[in-house]
Design a protein around this motif. Sequence first.
Motif, PDB file in Angstrom:
ATOM      1  N   GLU A  28     -32.318 -38.508  42.136  1.00 60.42           N
ATOM      2  CA  GLU A  28     -32.240 -38.178  43.564  1.00 60.42           C
ATOM      3  C   GLU A  28     -32.899 -39.232  44.448  1.00 60.42           C
ATOM      4  N   GLU A  29     -33.544 -40.204  43.814  1.00 60.40           N
ATOM      5  CA  GLU A  29     -34.277 -41.238  44.550  1.00 60.40           C
ATOM      6  C   GLU A  29     -35.249 -40.626  45.556  1.00 60.40           C
ATOM      7  N   VAL A  30     -35.962 -39.634  45.099  1.00 64.59           N
ATOM      8  CA  VAL A  30     -36.960 -38.949  45.914  1.00 64.59           C
ATOM      9  C   VAL A  30     -38.240 -38.929  45.107  1.00 64.59           C
ATOM     10  N   ILE A  31     -39.360 -39.182  45.743  1.00 69.03           N
ATOM     11  CA  ILE A  31     -40.639 -39.050  45.030  1.00 69.03           C
ATOM     12  C   ILE A  31     -41.295 -37.760  45.508  1.00 69.03           C
ATOM     13  N   PRO A  32     -41.459 -36.794  44.619  1.00 66.99           N
ATOM     14  CA  PRO A  32     -42.120 -35.552  45.020  1.00 66.99           C
ATOM     15  C   PRO A  32     -43.648 -35.724  45.034  1.00 66.99           C
ATOM     16  N   ASP A  33     -44.336 -34.677  45.429  1.00 66.81           N
ATOM     17  CA  ASP A  33     -45.806 -34.695  45.421  1.00 66.81           C
ATOM     18  C   ASP A  33     -46.349 -34.192  44.086  1.00 66.81           C
ATOM     19  N   ALA A  34     -45.476 -33.559  43.314  1.00 65.82           N
ATOM     20  CA  ALA A  34     -45.893 -33.104  41.981  1.00 65.82           C
ATOM     21  C   ALA A  34     -44.671 -33.007  41.080  1.00 65.82           C
ATOM     22  N   ILE A  35     -44.876 -33.357  39.820  1.00 65.28           N
ATOM     23  CA  ILE A  35     -43.863 -33.131  38.784  1.00 65.28           C
ATOM     24  C   ILE A  35     -44.522 -32.304  37.683  1.00 65.28           C
ATOM     25  N   ILE A  36     -43.802 -31.285  37.254  1.00 65.11           N
ATOM     26  CA  ILE A  36     -44.351 -30.356  36.269  1.00 65.11           C
ATOM     27  C   ILE A  36     -43.592 -30.536  34.954  1.00 65.11           C
ATOM     28  N   SER A  37     -44.337 -30.766  33.892  1.00 64.92           N
ATOM     29  CA  SER A  37     -43.710 -31.004  32.574  1.00 64.92           C
ATOM     30  C   SER A  37     -44.285 -30.029  31.553  1.00 64.92           C
ATOM     31  N   GLY A  38     -43.462 -29.664  30.587  1.00 62.96           N
ATOM     32  CA  GLY A  38     -43.926 -28.764  29.516  1.00 62.96           C
ATOM     33  C   GLY A  38     -42.936 -28.842  28.368  1.00 62.96           C
ATOM     34  N   LYS A  39     -42.608 -27.719  27.808  1.00 63.91           N
ATOM     35  CA  LYS A  39     -41.623 -27.580  26.725  1.00 63.91           C
ATOM     36  C   LYS A  39     -41.610 -28.764  25.747  1.00 63.91           C
ATOM     37  N   ARG A  74     -42.584 -31.032  58.251  1.00 69.17           N
ATOM     38  CA  ARG A  74     -43.407 -29.828  58.474  1.00 69.17           C
ATOM     39  C   ARG A  74     -44.766 -29.897  57.792  1.00 69.17           C
ATOM     40  N   GLY A  75     -45.041 -31.004  57.128  1.00 64.47           N
ATOM     41  CA  GLY A  75     -46.353 -31.132  56.475  1.00 64.47           C
ATOM     42  C   GLY A  75     -46.484 -30.326  55.201  1.00 64.47           C
ATOM     43  N   ALA A  76     -45.349 -30.020  54.558  1.00 66.42           N
ATOM     44  CA  ALA A  76     -45.381 -29.272  53.295  1.00 66.42           C
ATOM     45  C   ALA A  76     -45.239 -30.247  52.118  1.00 66.42           C
ATOM     46  N   ARG A  77     -45.618 -29.781  50.937  1.00 69.05           N
ATOM     47  CA  ARG A  77     -45.508 -30.627  49.743  1.00 69.05           C
ATOM     48  C   ARG A  77     -44.255 -30.246  48.962  1.00 69.05           C
ATOM     49  N   LEU A  78     -43.673 -31.233  48.275  1.00 69.86           N
ATOM     50  CA  LEU A  78     -42.480 -30.992  47.449  1.00 69.86           C
ATOM     51  C   LEU A  78     -42.878 -31.061  45.973  1.00 69.86           C
ATOM     52  N   LEU A  79     -42.669 -29.961  45.261  1.00 68.67           N
ATOM     53  CA  LEU A  79     -43.050 -29.867  43.843  1.00 68.67           C
ATOM     54  C   LEU A  79     -41.777 -29.746  43.012  1.00 68.67           C
ATOM     55  N   VAL A  80     -41.644 -30.568  41.993  1.00 61.25           N
ATOM     56  CA  VAL A  80     -40.423 -30.509  41.189  1.00 61.25           C
ATOM     57  C   VAL A  80     -40.772 -30.080  39.762  1.00 61.25           C
ATOM     58  N   ASP A  81     -40.148 -28.975  39.369  1.00 55.25           N
ATOM     59  CA  ASP A  81     -40.347 -28.408  38.042  1.00 55.25           C
ATOM     60  C   ASP A  81     -39.389 -29.098  37.078  1.00 55.25           C
ATOM     61  N   THR A 104     -45.991 -23.490  55.782  1.00 61.13           N
ATOM     62  CA  THR A 104     -45.501 -23.736  54.418  1.00 61.13           C
ATOM     63  C   THR A 104     -46.376 -24.750  53.685  1.00 61.13           C
ATOM     64  N   ALA A 105     -46.916 -24.325  52.571  1.00 61.51           N
ATOM     65  CA  ALA A 105     -47.694 -25.237  51.730  1.00 61.51           C
ATOM     66  C   ALA A 105     -46.768 -26.101  50.890  1.00 61.51           C
ATOM     67  N   ALA A 106     -45.720 -25.471  50.322  1.00 59.90           N
ATOM     68  CA  ALA A 106     -44.887 -26.233  49.383  1.00 59.90           C
ATOM     69  C   ALA A 106     -43.515 -25.609  49.198  1.00 59.90           C
ATOM     70  N   VAL A 107     -42.592 -26.491  48.850  1.00 56.48           N
ATOM     71  CA  VAL A 107     -41.285 -26.086  48.331  1.00 56.48           C
ATOM     72  C   VAL A 107     -41.313 -26.455  46.854  1.00 56.48           C
ATOM     73  N   ILE A 108     -40.938 -25.513  45.997  1.00 54.96           N
ATOM     74  CA  ILE A 108     -40.867 -25.813  44.563  1.00 54.96           C
ATOM     75  C   ILE A 108     -39.430 -25.638  44.097  1.00 54.96           C
ATOM     76  N   LEU A 109     -38.921 -26.674  43.429  1.00 55.66           N
ATOM     77  CA  LEU A 109     -37.529 -26.678  42.963  1.00 55.66           C
ATOM     78  C   LEU A 109     -37.489 -27.199  41.539  1.00 55.66           C
ATOM     79  N   GLU A 110     -36.630 -26.649  40.706  1.00 53.50           N
ATOM     80  CA  GLU A 110     -36.292 -27.320  39.443  1.00 53.50           C
ATOM     81  C   GLU A 110     -35.381 -28.508  39.791  1.00 53.50           C
ATOM     82  N   ALA A 111     -35.466 -29.569  39.036  1.00 59.06           N
ATOM     83  CA  ALA A 111     -34.599 -30.722  39.317  1.00 59.06           C
ATOM     84  C   ALA A 111     -33.132 -30.292  39.215  1.00 59.06           C
ATOM     85  N   ILE A 112     -32.832 -29.422  38.247  1.00 60.77           N
ATOM     86  CA  ILE A 112     -31.548 -28.709  38.160  1.00 60.77           C
ATOM     87  C   ILE A 112     -31.917 -27.302  37.665  1.00 60.77           C
TER      88      ILE A 112
END
Length: 421
Positions: free
Chosen positions: A265-276, A240-247, A208-216
């Motif tokens: 969530e008091e979690v620091i992901p490896d990426a945050i994605i912003s747009g809109k 598992r050595g995977a990265r956590l990406l939050v949309d 697994t390279a990454a898990v990607i989740l929207e914050a909600i």
Amino acid sequence: MVPWLLTRRLPLMSQNAPPTSFESFDDLVDAFRKHVAPNKLAYYQRMGLQIVMGKREGIWFEDAYTKLRLINCHCNGGVFSLGHCNPRVTGAVAAALGKLDIGNHHFVSAQRTQLASRLSATLDDALPRVVFGVSGGEAVDVALKAARGATGRTKIISVDGGFHGHTGLALAAGDAQFRDPFGPNLPGFVQVPFNDTGAMEAAIDDETAAVILEAIPATLGMPIPEPGYFAAIRKLCDDRGARLLVDEVQTGLGRTGRWWGVQHEEVIPDAIISGKGLSGGIYPISATLLTREMHEVLDSEANPFVHISTYGGAELGCVAAQAVLDIVGEPGFLEHVEALSERFAAAFEPLPFELRRRGMFMGLRFGSEAEALGALLRIMQQGVFCFPAGNDRSVLQFLPPLILSDDEAGDLIDRMTKAFA
Ligand SMILES: Cc1ncc(COP(=O)(O)O)c(C=O)c1O
């Protein structure tokens, strides 16, 4: 075609009103049918909902033909969180027009550098590198590319019914209905139910390279993460050595009462994605915030041009985005969002829906799709615009502008209360 839309009709808008640049509404519709999207048009005609956005200002927009005024409580998923044509954003862009353009994406740029450092500062530099794009989907693609490059693995886990956009890798992480017409999905993409740590544990492995989740997950009907869900996923990724990406395309930039939804969530992901909402709806721009390690592959010594985007981080877009950060970063802004949220929670308490809420990211959940559509009709009759969540139509996405004044909030609450009287 979606059957629930055929069963009920919303009030017909945009009928015989004066044209803007077309001789008549019918001329506009004919040309739209011919040159833009005949089936989208037919779909909205079946709903009886044919809004042509006309004048727009602050929390309101107006139908160009009927002049019906609606408070925008959908805000295009947060694009208009600071209202339509926010004067501080348009003013900044207007002042820059004629002096700046998109710039050159290869060169050093003061505008891009300043915006990147300010975005990183929202997380105390935990994600110090920022890659700019044009759309949310492009920014998701960047995060997924970076995770694959950083880990040398390909598997990507996302959530059933989540939404990350319609570009290449983002599309592959989304619903089958949007990718099936275009051939087999890319290999390595797996989906599991949201809020199910056991399912994630079963899916995540050493490939697994990454898990990607929207914050909600907005399109899924805004289910709020169970306490500890994100922390558990963070731990599984670390183990598992995977990265956590939050949309955070919908949940970011103050919408939930914090800069980023994941900060609840008091979690620091490896990426945050912003747009809109990043440019207040004035100039397309998106951003992927990354750890230094995740960014290395996108700016490697061997090939620093391995990822480019001509319009990504356009200097005019950076100017708009900096005005947005000025507003969201003002003392009291996030507190105002929280205060509004509490006020809506109290006012909605007696109303006949379950309120899903984090800050001003709200979902109104009804007993069924039909009930939600009935409610939508009544809400629109009170001059308020919101819209069902695509993957759970028993939920109305309710995202009022964050700039609501106290009086405007009172007026909106009155309208909502009347809708259910
Ligand atoms: C959570 C989320 N991620 C990504 C996207 C894709 O953004 P865009 O349409 O700008 O590509 C969207 C769009 O609605 C979204 O809601």
